[in-house]
Structure formats: structure tokens, C-alpha cells
Scaffold this motif. Structure first.
Motif, short mmCIF file in Angstrom:
data_model
loop_
_atom_site.label_atom_id
_atom_site.label_comp_id
_atom_site.label_asym_id
_atom_site.label_seq_id
_atom_site.Cartn_x
_atom_site.Cartn_y
_atom_site.Cartn_z
N PHE A 121 -68.06 -36.91 -64.47
CA PHE A 121 -68.56 -37.41 -65.75
C PHE A 121 -67.47 -38.20 -66.47
O PHE A 121 -67.69 -39.31 -66.96
N GLU A 122 -66.28 -37.64 -66.54
CA GLU A 122 -65.18 -38.30 -67.23
C GLU A 122 -64.78 -39.59 -66.53
O GLU A 122 -64.44 -40.58 -67.19
N GLU A 149 -67.71 -42.31 -66.87
CA GLU A 149 -68.00 -42.69 -68.25
C GLU A 149 -67.30 -43.99 -68.64
O GLU A 149 -67.79 -44.74 -69.49
N GLU A 205 -74.22 -31.78 -62.58
CA GLU A 205 -73.22 -31.37 -63.57
C GLU A 205 -71.87 -31.34 -62.89
O GLU A 205 -71.62 -30.55 -61.98
N GLN A 229 -67.92 -32.17 -64.35
CA GLN A 229 -67.11 -32.61 -65.49
C GLN A 229 -66.16 -33.75 -65.13
O GLN A 229 -66.07 -34.75 -65.85
N SER A 230 -65.44 -33.63 -64.02
CA SER A 230 -64.46 -34.66 -63.67
C SER A 230 -65.14 -35.97 -63.31
O SER A 230 -64.64 -37.05 -63.67
N ARG A 238 -73.38 -35.09 -65.47
CA ARG A 238 -73.44 -34.39 -66.75
C ARG A 238 -72.14 -33.65 -67.00
O ARG A 238 -71.53 -33.08 -66.09
N SER A 239 -71.74 -33.66 -68.25
CA SER A 239 -70.57 -32.89 -68.66
C SER A 239 -70.97 -31.44 -68.88
O SER A 239 -72.17 -31.10 -68.89
#
Length: 205
Positions: free
Chosen positions: A69-70, A73, A64, A66-67, A144-145
Motif C-alpha cells: 500500500f505504501e 500509493e 491487505e 501495508q508495505s 489496502r492499508s
């Protein structure tokens, strides 16, 4: 990928056009006709390297982040270049405020050639033109976000060598300064779970 202190190693190498966050996405250059890389020039999917006995292929556990993931993506992954010359020196990028150096690397856009992008990454960040010789390592990442969404991408570590004498132009470097380092005297922090350092260790005696 890891961060160098307060510096995100996701954005060290810049080439091509600007992303929405101000980072740069490397655009693939033209293919070389050199026989040594003609097969790898067709590499658009690192998954095809999974069964190669001479390539270390690592399936990473979901994380997990977030950055990341972004970032992953919208890209196919990261091309990382371990460039060594005839004297066994390794081409690295160093910053006066960073705790350790990094090898040149850049973002690979979907459907673009990994080898051509690697060559462009090295030249744009160091001023050194290179031939990509082989693949050393692949990481298949799953991020994972915070909301539970997943995306995947690859980190591919290539072995490369300089075209010509490998001289670094005086104007090269944008905060991160390219330099040739003797691997026999290179002192790296002993962080076993650091991808940036572990990739460098592939090329250190």
C-alpha cells in the motif's frame, strides 16, 4: 509483487533518485524514434490496454498489505521486462541467497512513460540496452492499508529484445547479477501463485 525469501522484489532495480526509504525510483529516459515502439512510447496509462485481445489483463482482488500500500500509493506501478535474445535466452537477475531469479523491473513514477522507464530499468540493472517490442501482461492491483485505506497501481510485463549482441558489461550487477539463461533448461519452483515466477513463465518454452 512477491518477495524472494528475505529480499523484497519491490526494490531489485535501481535507477534515478533515492526514495525516502533508501530505494530508488526509475526516471524515464529519452524516447526512441524506432517505429516498432513509437505507439507504445505514448503509454502513460496501462488502463488503455484493457481491451487489447493480445494482452492478458488481470484485475486482481483487493489485498491487505501495508508495505505494498505504501509503495503503490506514490507510484503508477511496476514495469517488468522479459528480454529475450535471438537464441531464445532470457535475461534474468540472480542472487546467491535468493530462492529464484527475477526479470528486471522498476518503479514507474506518475505521468512518466512506461516504455522509456522499462528501457532505463533494464539498462541500469543489467548494462544491456533494449528495444521494447510489446506488452504481454497487465495486473491492476488494489492494496489496502491496516487502517482500511486503498490504493491502486499496475504491474505491466513488457517483451523486449537486446540492441546489438546483448553482451553484459563485467561491472554490471549490484548484488543481483544479470545473466542470460537458456529457457529450455531453466528450472523454476512450482509456486503457482507467485507473480515473479509466473511472469518469467511467459517467456519460458
Amino acid at each position: 509483487m512477491n518477495s524472494l525469501g528475505g529480499f523484497s522484489t519491490d526494490r531489485l532495480v535501481c535507477s534515478g533518485g533515492s526514495g525516502e526509504d533508501g530505494s530508488f525510483v526509475v526516471r524515464a529516459g529519452q524516447r526512441t524514434t524506432r517505429p516498432s515502439v513509437s505507439i507504445m512510447d505514448e503509454l502513460t496509462d496501462p488502463e488503455t490496454l484493457r481491451e487489447r485481445e493480445d494482452v492478458e489483463f488481470n484485475e486482481m482482488p483487493p489485498e491487505e498489505h501495508q508495505s505494498h500500500f505504501e509503495l503503490y500509493e506514490s507510484i503508477a506501478g511496476m514495469a517488468i521486462a522479459g528480454v529475450t535474445d535471438a537464441d531464445g535466452r532470457l535475461l534474468l537477475l540472480e542472487h546467491e541467497d535468493a530462492p529464484y531469479p527475477t526479470m528486471p523491473y522498476g518503479q514507474v513514477a506518475p505521468t512518466e512513460g512506461w516504455v522509456a522507464t522499462t528501457r532505463a530499468t533494464v539498462t541500469d540493472s543489467t548494462g544491456v540496452a533494449v528495444t521494447v517490442d510489446d506488452v504481454r501482461r497487465v495486473r491492476h492491483n488494489t492494496y489496502r492499508s491496516g487502517g482500511g485505506e486503498e490504493t491502486t497501481g499496475y504491474d505491466v510485463v513488457f517483451a523486449a529484445s537486446p540492441d546489438g549482441n546483448g553482451d553484459i558489461p563485467a561491472e554490471s550487477g549490484q548484488g543481483w547479477i544479470p545473466t542470460w539463461r537458456d529457457t529450455a533448461t531453466l528450472d523454476l519452483p512450482g509456486e503457482e501463485d507467485n507473480d515473479v515466477l509466473n511472469d518469467i513463465r511467459l517467456f519460458v518454452d
